[in-house]
Write an enzyme that holds these catalytic residues in place. Structure first.
Site, PDB file in Angstrom:
ATOM      1  N   SER A  87      41.771 -55.777 -25.910  1.00 49.24           N
ATOM      2  CA  SER A  87      43.030 -56.327 -26.419  1.00 49.24           C
ATOM      3  C   SER A  87      42.863 -57.782 -26.826  1.00 49.24           C
ATOM      4  O   SER A  87      41.964 -58.486 -26.354  1.00 49.24           O
ATOM      5  CB  SER A  87      44.118 -56.223 -25.344  1.00 49.24           C
ATOM      6  OG  SER A  87      43.843 -57.126 -24.275  1.00 49.24           O
ATOM      7  N   GLY A 125      40.813 -60.634 -24.860  1.00 49.48           N
ATOM      8  CA  GLY A 125      39.776 -61.225 -25.694  1.00 49.48           C
ATOM      9  C   GLY A 125      39.890 -62.729 -25.783  1.00 49.48           C
ATOM     10  O   GLY A 125      38.883 -63.455 -25.790  1.00 49.48           O
ATOM     11  N   GLU A 160      36.019 -57.982 -30.905  1.00 47.93           N
ATOM     12  CA  GLU A 160      36.623 -56.861 -31.637  1.00 47.93           C
ATOM     13  C   GLU A 160      37.909 -56.505 -30.901  1.00 47.93           C
ATOM     14  O   GLU A 160      37.886 -55.794 -29.899  1.00 47.93           O
ATOM     15  CB  GLU A 160      35.661 -55.656 -31.677  1.00 47.93           C
ATOM     16  CG  GLU A 160      34.364 -55.916 -32.412  1.00 47.93           C
ATOM     17  CD  GLU A 160      34.534 -56.044 -33.919  1.00 47.93           C
ATOM     18  OE1 GLU A 160      35.658 -55.819 -34.414  1.00 47.93           O
ATOM     19  OE2 GLU A 160      33.547 -56.385 -34.592  1.00 47.93           O
ATOM     20  N   CYS A 197      41.100 -48.645 -32.772  1.00 51.01           N
ATOM     21  CA  CYS A 197      41.547 -49.965 -33.217  1.00 51.01           C
ATOM     22  C   CYS A 197      41.868 -49.936 -34.712  1.00 51.01           C
ATOM     23  O   CYS A 197      42.621 -50.773 -35.208  1.00 51.01           O
ATOM     24  CB  CYS A 197      40.499 -51.026 -32.912  1.00 51.01           C
ATOM     25  SG  CYS A 197      38.849 -50.579 -33.422  1.00 51.01           S
TER      26      CYS A 197
END
Length: 508
Positions: free
Chosen positions: A244, A248, A265, A299
């Protein structure tokens, strides 16, 4: 203790009813918490895992750091040969690994097998790359001087992966990191420990067969404690994190405090635009896969469908018809298109999300409910809502698709770019003019900008990643390898004079 009959295949990939979850200097151990890997289709235990403790981590990273000194001295093509063998080992166990992935994560079997195939493809890509880690020769302004770039390994690369792609993201990072001369320390998702163990066993067998230190590839099953240890560890120059945006950002701050590098990412809130000249049938098929595939837990899942007002009703009607073919059920059964959400918490978040959607004026066109069962099943959902609703700017991790209406290309691009995330996007049009505007400087602001294909299902040959709240990282193909190496600019004087740059004269 033994497996139930449906789980007996797990012994073919080294999984037992109870497993140690830390691979430390060639030995499996674990002195942390005991956790259960749970089948999301029925919430029953598949197997138990003893997670890594802080002590296990310290012992493991120490061995990994020492092993990196051996690995980096191997010529790059030799490292590529080892990665080729890893790919071959994965091929022999493709069906078993794909089945485990589907069982533990919840994605349908074709997607589970496809994910393992993606790691195999990354191995193949990395083998070729191992002979192409090229630097540049740069003209020098000084006589009898040469300038060149040298690329050297970083040392140890940390890889923290998420539940939704528990081995593909490892492949994007580890295959490239290894051929670049780095050892790898991997922390898999806490809820997919069995795929972490199975993958590690295959890699370690290849290293052992080649008389190499198995600590070159070190892995841990565990939670936030292990992730934090990796983020803080100065022995790890680069940390790749998938998850998330919230977590992150914390990882980035921790790594940056010690002047380490991050590859992030993070979240996506991906839009697919359907212009009034689009091939509607192609668009509908693409949206079905992009919004429903992996139960909306990619994602790159399509979360926002932007439809031109002239064809809005036609597209929505066809999409509702297409959703009727979606079979919800056991991800291991033939014909299933929508498996369960990964955890009970995911199902609860879906329910909460639907309530928020309704409170902000969203109209449920289909779905919108959980399916009463032992598992974490929910209905594939389409919502008609205003682009200005706050909920549209958030990532609800499930099969929920917002349908939004627009008037022209300019407005569609504005809506596409209006969210904090910037991972993937796509437009459906036959107009060459709009295609090149879309991929140009005033088009999509995402890292992945597609035309007439879904937002998801990226190939490994291109760099994967996004902008803004998605983190800015790039993994897999193109020149992503440069992030896993240290660049030095080298100037060599092979003459007997000492001319200075910029024509500076200093002393005699």
């Amino acid at each position: 203790m033994s497996f139930a009959k449906e789980y007996e295949f797990l012994t073919e990939i080294g999984i037992e009813p109870r497993n140690s979850g830390a691979f430390v200097n060639g030995v499996w151990k674990g002195s942390g918490s005991v956790v259960s890997s749970v089948n999301p289709a029925n919430n029953k235990t598949i197997a138990e895992v003893v997670e890594a403790s802080s002590q296990d981590y310290e012992e493991g990273i120490k061995a990994c750091y020492e092993a990196s000194k051996v690995w980096m001295q191997l010529p790059a093509p030799k490292r590529g040969e080892i990665v080729r063998q890893i790919g071959d080992a994965l091929r022999t166990k493709l069906q078993y690994l794909g089945r485990l992935l589907s069982l533990e994560m919840g994605k349908i079997l074709p997607e589970g097998i496809g994910e393992v195939q993606e790691v195999i493809d990354m191995c193949d890509f990395a083998v070729g790359l191992s002979r192409q880690l090229n630097g540049s020769v740069i003209p020098s302004e000084r006589p009898n001087h040469m300038m060149l770039e040298m690329w050297n390994p970083l040392g140890v690369v940390g890889v923290i992966t998420a539940f939704n792609f528990p081995c593909a993201v490892l492949g994007w990072n580890a295959c490239i990191a290894l051929v670049c001369g780095n050892a790898v320390v991997w922390k898999g998702a806490p809820t997919t420990p069995l795929i972490t163990i199975a993958m590690t066993k295959l890699v370690s067998e290849v290293l052992e067969k080649n008389s190499l230190p198995t600590a070159i590839f070190t892995s841990f099953c565990g939670g936030a404690e292990i992730g934090q240890a990796i983020s803080k560890d100065t022995r790890i120059p680069l940390v790749s994190f998938t998850g998330s945006s919230k977590v992150g950002q914390m990882v980035q701050q921790t790594v940056s405090e010690r002047f380490g590098k991050c590859l992030l990412e993070l979240s996506g809130n991906n839009a697919l635009i359907v212009m009034d000249d689009a091939d509607i049938q192609l668009a509908v098929r693409s949206v079905l896969f992009a919004a429903v595939g992996t139960a909306g837990q990619r994602c790159t899942t399509c979360r926002r469908l932007l439809v031109h007002e002239k064809i809005y009703d036609s597209v929505v009607d066809k999409l509702l018809e297409a959703y009727k073919q979606v079979k919800v059920g056991d991800p291991l059964e033939n014909g299933t298109l929508l498996g369960p959400l990964h955890t009970k918490a995911s199902r609860e978040n879906f329910e909460k999300g639907i309530k928020v959607i309704k409170s902000q004026g969203g109209k449920i066109l289909t779905g919108g409910s959980v399916i009463e069962s032992e598992g974490n099943f929910v209905q594939p959902t389409i919502v008609e809502i205003s682009p200005s609703a706050d909920v549209v700017k958030e990532e609800l991790f499930g099969p929920v698709l917002y349908v939004l209406k627009f008037k022209d290309f300019k407005e569609a691009v504005e809506i596409n770019n209006s969210v904090p995330q910037g991972l993937s996007s796509s437009i459906f049009t036959r107009s060459h003019e709009l295609i090149f505007k879309w991929i140009g400087p005033q088009g999509s602001d995402c890292g992945i900008v597609n035309v007439n294909i879904p937002t998801n299902g990226a190939e490994i040959g291109g760099a994967f990643g996004g902008e803004k709240g998605t983190g800015g990282g790039r993994e897999a193909g193109s020149d992503s390898w440069k992030q896993y190496m240290r660049r030095s600019t080298c100037t060599i004087n092979y003459g007997s004079e000492l001319p200075l740059a910029q024509g500076i004269s200093f002393g005699n």
